[in-house]
Scaffold this motif. Sequence first.
Motif, PDB file in Angstrom:
ATOM      1  N   ASN A 260       1.446  -8.934   0.056  1.00 55.83           N
ATOM      2  CA  ASN A 260       0.728  -9.014  -1.215  1.00 55.83           C
ATOM      3  C   ASN A 260      -0.359  -7.928  -1.284  1.00 55.83           C
ATOM      4  OD1 ASN A 260      -0.416  -9.842  -3.629  1.00 55.83           O
ATOM      5  ND2 ASN A 260      -1.444 -11.632  -2.744  1.00 55.83           N
ATOM      6  N   SER A 262      -1.471  -4.037  -2.987  1.00 49.44           N
ATOM      7  CA  SER A 262      -1.280  -2.905  -3.886  1.00 49.44           C
ATOM      8  C   SER A 262      -2.380  -1.901  -3.629  1.00 49.44           C
ATOM      9  CB  SER A 262      -1.387  -3.339  -5.341  1.00 49.44           C
ATOM     10  OG  SER A 262      -0.166  -3.788  -5.802  1.00 49.44           O
ATOM     11  N   LYS A 263      -2.103  -0.668  -4.011  1.00 52.69           N
ATOM     12  CA  LYS A 263      -3.061   0.395  -3.741  1.00 52.69           C
ATOM     13  C   LYS A 263      -3.399   1.062  -5.061  1.00 52.69           C
ATOM     14  CE  LYS A 263      -1.358   4.229  -1.833  1.00 52.69           C
ATOM     15  NZ  LYS A 263      -0.787   5.175  -0.865  1.00 52.69           N
ATOM     16  N   THR A 308      -7.285  -0.890  -1.588  1.00 54.12           N
ATOM     17  CA  THR A 308      -6.204  -1.868  -1.728  1.00 54.12           C
ATOM     18  C   THR A 308      -6.758  -3.194  -2.242  1.00 54.12           C
ATOM     19  OG1 THR A 308      -6.406  -2.674   0.534  1.00 54.12           O
ATOM     20  CG2 THR A 308      -4.883  -0.855   0.195  1.00 54.12           C
ATOM     21  N   LYS A 311      -1.659  -7.710  -4.584  1.00 55.61           N
ATOM     22  CA  LYS A 311      -0.703  -7.299  -5.611  1.00 55.61           C
ATOM     23  C   LYS A 311      -0.874  -8.144  -6.875  1.00 55.61           C
ATOM     24  CE  LYS A 311       3.360  -5.703  -3.925  1.00 55.61           C
ATOM     25  NZ  LYS A 311       4.614  -5.836  -3.199  1.00 55.61           N
ATOM     26  N   ARG A 314      -3.206  -6.784  -9.410  1.00 51.44           N
ATOM     27  CA  ARG A 314      -3.028  -5.374  -9.718  1.00 51.44           C
ATOM     28  C   ARG A 314      -3.260  -5.027 -11.189  1.00 51.44           C
ATOM     29  NH1 ARG A 314       2.489  -2.699 -10.359  1.00 51.44           N
ATOM     30  NH2 ARG A 314       1.842  -0.724 -11.192  1.00 51.44           N
ATOM     31  N   THR A 318      -6.177  -2.590 -12.397  1.00 51.14           N
ATOM     32  CA  THR A 318      -5.859  -1.269 -12.952  1.00 51.14           C
ATOM     33  C   THR A 318      -6.566  -1.084 -14.300  1.00 51.14           C
ATOM     34  OG1 THR A 318      -3.706  -1.520 -11.923  1.00 51.14           O
ATOM     35  CG2 THR A 318      -3.963   0.344 -13.390  1.00 51.14           C
ATOM     36  N   ALA A 335      -1.350   3.761  -9.256  1.00 48.63           N
ATOM     37  CA  ALA A 335      -1.221   2.449  -8.610  1.00 48.63           C
ATOM     38  C   ALA A 335       0.103   2.424  -7.857  1.00 48.63           C
ATOM     39  CB  ALA A 335      -1.263   1.354  -9.657  1.00 48.63           C
ATOM     40  N   ASN A 337       2.787   0.032  -5.532  1.00 47.22           N
ATOM     41  CA  ASN A 337       3.145  -1.341  -5.178  1.00 47.22           C
ATOM     42  C   ASN A 337       4.019  -1.446  -3.940  1.00 47.22           C
ATOM     43  OD1 ASN A 337       2.082  -3.426  -6.522  1.00 47.22           O
ATOM     44  ND2 ASN A 337       3.529  -3.363  -8.237  1.00 47.22           N
ATOM     45  N   ASN A 338       4.629  -0.325  -3.574  1.00 48.08           N
ATOM     46  CA  ASN A 338       5.645  -0.377  -2.510  1.00 48.08           C
ATOM     47  C   ASN A 338       5.043  -0.189  -1.123  1.00 48.08           C
ATOM     48  OD1 ASN A 338       4.870   2.228  -2.978  1.00 48.08           O
ATOM     49  ND2 ASN A 338       6.885   3.102  -2.493  1.00 48.08           N
ATOM     50  N   GLU A 386       6.637  -0.135   2.338  1.00 50.16           N
ATOM     51  CA  GLU A 386       7.155  -1.502   2.359  1.00 50.16           C
ATOM     52  C   GLU A 386       8.427  -1.657   3.193  1.00 50.16           C
ATOM     53  OE1 GLU A 386       8.118  -2.854  -1.580  1.00 50.16           O
ATOM     54  OE2 GLU A 386       7.633  -4.917  -1.027  1.00 50.16           O
TER      55      GLU A 386
END
Length: 413
Positions: A260, A262-263, A308, A311, A314, A318, A335, A337-338, A386
């Motif tokens: 879980n 996200s960046k 980070t 997720k 996110r 954002t 952004a 997600n992977n 990921e």
Amino acid sequence: MAIIVQKYGGTSVASLDHIRRVAESVAARKRNGHDLVVVVSAMSGQTDQLLEMAAKISAEPSDREQDALVSTGEQVCAALMAITLNSIGCPASSLMGLQLPLITNSVHTKARILDLHTGKLKQLFSEGIVPVVAGFQGISEEGNITTLGRGGSDTTAVAIAAALGADCCEIYTDVDGIYTADPNICPKARHLEKISYSEMLELASLGAKVLHSRSVELAQKYAVPLVVKSSFGSDKQTWIVNEEDIMEDSVIQGVTLERNVSKISLIRVPDRPGIAHRILSPLADAAINVDMIIQNASIDGFADFTFTIAKTDREKATQLVEKVAAEIGAPKVLAANNIVKVSAVGIGIKTNPGVAAKMFKSLSTENINIEMISTSEYRISCVIEEKYGELAVRAIHQAFELEGSPQAVEGEQ
Ligand code: ASP
Ligand code: MG
């Protein structure tokens, strides 16, 4: 005679048959003369189903209504458990969060406990009645129903144990304790008999789903002895204890995979005082947790700023960051997600040099690129792509020889 708080997770109360089995063991325990509190989660899958229903109606249901909705899962289960206990001759009474009351702040869907009253519980004890508390839910000072975040029933149980000064808090789930890694990812994972609060806290916040991380925080703060057991007949269990009570001299106790994640990156942010604060404070105001943060070296007065978040936060994050980016003149927000986060956790990290090097080496041997790194006293985490997540867990697990008896990293550099 002891005071014991028992918490049963969703899979332990997945059907009426399961509830009956739990009720029988509660009744037997009660006959031994203990004061018991039973805390229940919603029946397995129920919370997800309720959330899916809301999602079908609206892309953004209000957090207040979502709490009113999902808290019913625990209400149903607590009532069914109390009915079952009464039907087998063990007097029981259900209690919702608002009846205790368990008072929280008003941050819906991830509320924090402000106060918990134990008067009703003690009164039921004196009448020989087992309180069956609906976990996960509370009531805000404004009188709204709140929930403590996914997995929050553990926190309800530990908070009750702390408030009552209980002798122990037993968390019943579908696994028989904590392993050095998720056995589904790493078949060689080893069962741990004991783990320290600090390590468990890291594991829980890193995606080891066995315990809600706030429950571990509370257990540590109030020195609540905590044990994770299976309600499916295994005799293994894991005690979560003080660091001093860990005899094993292992450097790393576990490896986790957190999906879980996200960046978010802001490109070409002006490199001047106050900018990090400008970027992150709207997130803090929205109760969005920021985890790792990297700002690279500035070139011609500009730097890239990456962090980070969960997720699940996110979209909200954002939006907030895009607004700040426009204000401060950062031209681009990216952004991703992977990504996942793999971490090695252990109280030995702070005293053993070479742990990070060993971890990085195991990733490089597998040709896995590290995108971000963060460390704490008890943890080293790497953000990676990921698709390499599970491979990375196995590689690190093997590098630290966690499948066998724990080994020191002496001489490793
Ligand atoms: N029912 C809630 C959830 O699924 C709380 C819990 O199970 O602890 O997240
Ligand atoms: Mg749980």
